[in-house]
Design an enzyme around this catalytic site. Structure first.
Site, short mmCIF file in Angstrom:
data_model
loop_
_atom_site.label_atom_id
_atom_site.label_comp_id
_atom_site.label_asym_id
_atom_site.label_seq_id
_atom_site.Cartn_x
_atom_site.Cartn_y
_atom_site.Cartn_z
CG ASN A 15 5.39 1.16 4.49
OD1 ASN A 15 5.15 0.12 5.10
ND2 ASN A 15 6.61 1.60 4.29
CG ASP A 36 0.61 -6.06 -2.83
OD1 ASP A 36 0.83 -4.88 -2.53
OD2 ASP A 36 1.48 -6.80 -3.34
CG ASN A 98 6.00 2.81 -10.02
OD1 ASN A 98 6.26 1.63 -9.79
ND2 ASN A 98 6.25 3.77 -9.14
CG HIS A 178 3.48 15.04 -6.09
ND1 HIS A 178 3.48 15.82 -4.96
CD2 HIS A 178 3.77 13.78 -5.68
CE1 HIS A 178 3.77 15.06 -3.91
NE2 HIS A 178 3.96 13.82 -4.33
#
Length: 316
Positions: A15, A36, A98, A178
């Site tokens: 997105n 990707d 990740n 963050h």
């Protein structure tokens, strides 16, 4: 004379990556490579965007690819690859999964685009930018994490809505990691140049309401995740990344809060943490050290320690 357009590679076609690709082309910031690992997704989104060019009024090129080699000699790279947060999941839950993705991305940046300016968006942000830095071997001034711009934008928006004024008249920024320990600096916020503390004294907003806004800012990402049920924020993160990208490409020298590498500034060494920096053609050109009061310093130290623990728990 032929003008050489900038090459901007977007790693991750989810997105945020898709929104970024559209924004970059509409602004004609450069030719786009949308990468990707999932076959068909970057190609489909790139084709969709390209087919809008006759009516969108842009003439830059965009391609979708599954080959890292296509990012070769990029001027700038924005990384959004990885899994997204789901309801009930913290940014920190994403850590190990990740981190492996960032290792692969970093190694390929080192191989194909060692001179690029890199913006990391993937969460948990402060740890992920450290991983990319380690495996890309980029100079510290050429890699930065996008967090503070987004958090500050949320903070400004919430203040503007509560005061019923233009968002353009609100100046405010957020320090630290963050996450839940971010530090919105109330003392440094201002409304059309008037300190927010004076706005409180004028009775236009209460301290209690400001405290609520600070809490909402800290939970800004979670609020959207809970509303969407599936997926996480992407318009505001993409817009924030573009803001940083433009400052680099156009040498605007904007002062922006970003996760940057500290080597003694703020009493912090060898850690990426959110602080105000100047972004220009040389990447991170200067770190601005804001003086904090005891309460702010305590919150900042707590945020720094949270990021340290996150980085320490990486198993790479």
């Amino acid at each position: 004379m032929t003008v050489q357009r900038k090459k901007i590679s977007l790693i991750g076609a989810g997105n945020i990556g898709g929104a970024l690709a559209h924004m970059v082309t509409l602004r004609e910031l450069g030719d786009v490579v949308l990468f990707d690992v999932n076959d068909g997704i970057p190609q489909g989104k790139a084709l969709d965007i390209a087919e809008s060019s006759p009516i969108g009024g842009f003439s830059v090129n965009i391609i979708g690819t599954n080959r890292y080699g296509d990012i070769k000699n990029s001027d700038a790279i924005i990384i959004t690859a990885g899994i997204a947060r789901k309801p009930g999941m913290s940014r920190d839950d994403l850590l190990q999964t990740n981190a492996k993705v960032m290792k692969e991305v970093g190694e390929n940046i080192r191989k194909y685009s060692p001179n690029a300016f890199v913006i990391v968006v993937t969460n948990p942000l402060d740890a992920m930018v450290s991983v990319v830095h380690k495996f890309s071997n980029l100079p510290a001034n050429m890699i930065v994490g996008m967090a503070g711009v987004l958090d500050s934008s949320r903070f400004r928006y919430f203040l503007a809505r509560e005061l019923n004024i233009s968002v353009e008249d609100v100046s405010a920024f957020v320090l630290g990691g963050h996450g839940d320990t971010m530090v919105p600096l109330i003392r440094c916020a201002s409304i059309a140049g008037i300190p927010l503390t004076q706005i409180i004294d004028m009775g236009l907003i209460t301290q209690e309401k400001v405290d609520e806004i600070v809490k909402r800012t800290r939970n800004g990402g979670k609020e959207i995740i809970d509303l969407l049920k599936s997926g996480s924020a992407y318009y505001a993160p993409a817009s924030s990344s573009i803001y940083m990208l433009e400052s680099y490409l156009r040498d605007e020298k904007r002062i922006l809060p970003c996760a940057t590498y500290l080597n003694g500034e703020y009493g912090v060494k060898d850690l990426f943490i959110g602080v105000p920096v100047i972004i220009g053609k040389n990447g991170i050109e200067k770190v601005l050290e804001v003086k904090m009061d005891d309460s702010e310093q305590e919150m900042f130290n707590k945020s720094v320690n949270a990021v340290k623990e996150l980085v320490k728990s990486l198993s790479l």
